[in-house]
Design an enzyme around this catalytic site. Structure first.
Site, mmCIF file in Angstrom:
data_model
loop_
_atom_site.group_PDB
_atom_site.id
_atom_site.type_symbol
_atom_site.label_atom_id
_atom_site.label_comp_id
_atom_site.label_asym_id
_atom_site.label_seq_id
_atom_site.Cartn_x
_atom_site.Cartn_y
_atom_site.Cartn_z
ATOM 1 N N ALA A 160 1.077 3.300 4.057
ATOM 2 C CA ALA A 160 1.213 1.840 4.003
ATOM 3 C C ALA A 160 2.571 1.378 3.488
ATOM 4 O O ALA A 160 2.736 0.212 3.161
ATOM 5 C CB ALA A 160 0.111 1.247 3.146
ATOM 6 N N ALA A 161 3.547 2.271 3.441
ATOM 7 C CA ALA A 161 4.849 1.903 2.878
ATOM 8 C C ALA A 161 5.496 0.762 3.667
ATOM 9 O O ALA A 161 5.964 -0.224 3.097
ATOM 10 C CB ALA A 161 5.771 3.117 2.841
ATOM 11 N N GLY A 162 5.521 0.896 4.983
ATOM 12 C CA GLY A 162 6.140 -0.131 5.816
ATOM 13 C C GLY A 162 5.407 -1.462 5.727
ATOM 14 O O GLY A 162 6.030 -2.530 5.706
ATOM 15 N N ASP A 163 4.088 -1.412 5.673
ATOM 16 C CA ASP A 163 3.295 -2.642 5.565
ATOM 17 C C ASP A 163 3.506 -3.320 4.213
ATOM 18 O O ASP A 163 3.573 -4.547 4.123
ATOM 19 C CB ASP A 163 1.815 -2.337 5.772
ATOM 20 C CG ASP A 163 1.521 -1.835 7.169
ATOM 21 O OD1 ASP A 163 2.256 -2.215 8.097
ATOM 22 O OD2 ASP A 163 0.560 -1.055 7.333
#
Length: 311
Positions: free
Chosen positions: A247-250
């Site tokens: 979920a880093a990009g989110d």
């Protein structure tokens, strides 16, 4: 900061494995975890935890997960009044392998997410009028994304688009995007230029020429690169022990949306989003990994990173 996120919701089925399986390979010692995900839902939760007033528009299926997800969003303080119930399809599902190295691979069965069609926009058009920024991803139909972006732009609203999974963007949509957030592979695909570690400027210039106002390229552990017609900013990654990058990009997108809802994108906004994403990769799961505003502030304070924005 009124943030409207329009996008996907999924149930994530996650298997933690020693390494990503090769074609035909079975790994028998995986650890299983089920969590709530979907790029739209992740970004909505991130924006809510990081200080935004969030309305989430999504489509949920004809199963027990619909109520689970709605209740979860409400607990996160997210407005759920415009969620669509799809009685003909299941809730979206993501099948995820996460290696011990932090790498992952994902297969998504979109289900109800693909019911968020252009005709459904009348159901929630009024929320666009109230928004400071509209946030979308590419796990819902492209024509829906385009129609919403054009409508939002006509109403003078900011549009942050995260084309993940990567998709080609036509000129009309590109001109409606204020902030295009992509990783290096997505940027290369959309621009048509192979990424070579030292050609970020060329890729960003191509995307700006295509019509968007700001290009933000996330680089994982290497940080983030931003270019618009006034300036170029590049920040290094935060040094952390990464265990799961799901979920880093989110998290980055949700954080950036909160910061940019009422101000222009700048170094401080990128630093805030970069820090939130860095914290997320130190934890397992999608939404369980997303930090709170207090956690980000504390981390930035410890690292002596400036944060003057008044949440």
């Amino acid at each position: 900061m009124k943030v409207v996120v329009i996008g996907s919701s999924n149930i994530d089925m996650v298997a933690q494995v020693s390494h990503l399986p090769a074609p035909g390979e079975t790994i028998g010692d995986a650890n299983f975890m089920q969590s709530l995900g979907g790029k739209g839902a992740n970004q909505a939760v991130a924006a809510a935890r990081l200080g935004g007033s969030v309305t989430f528009v999504t489509s949920l299926g004809n199963d027990m997960y619909a109520d689970i997800l709605k209740n979860h969003f409400k607990k996160e303080g997210i407005t759920t009044d415009y969620i669509i119930d799809d009685v003909n399809n299941p809730t979206g599902t993501a099948l995820i392998f996460v290696a011990n190295s932090g790498e992952n691979c994902i297969a998504v069965a979109p289900g109800a997410n693909y019911s968020l069609l252009p005709g459904s926009i009348t159901h929630f058009s009024e929320v666009i009028d109230e928004a400071d920024i509209i946030v979308m991803q590419a796990e819902i139909p492209y024509e829906t994304i385009k129609k919403i972006a054009l409508s939002a732009k006509q109403k003078g609203k900011k549009v942050l688009f995260n084309p993940a999974p990567a998709c080609l963007i036509d000129e009309e949509l590109m001109k409606a995007i204020d902030i295009l957030v992509v990783n290096e592979l997505e940027a290369a695909f959309i621009s048509g230029i192979d990424y070579t570690d030292n050609n970020l400027e060329e890729i960003a210039k191509t995307l700006l020429k295509a019509g968007t106002s700001n290009v933000v390229i996330t680089l994982g552990s290497q940080g983030v690169y931003m270019k618009n017609r006034k300036e170029t900013i590049q920040l290094p990654g935060c040094k952390v022990n990464a265990i799961d990058t799901i979920a880093a990009g989110d998290t980055f997108c949700g954080a950036l949306a909160v910061f940019c809802a009422q101000r222009e994108i700048d170094r401080e906004a990128l630093s805030f989003a970069n820090t939130a994403a860095a914290i997320a990769v130190t934890r397992s799961g999608a939404q369980p990994s997303i930090p709170t505003l207090d956690e980000v502030k504390h981390f930035m304070s410890e690292k002596e990173l400036a944060l003057s924005f008044n949440f």
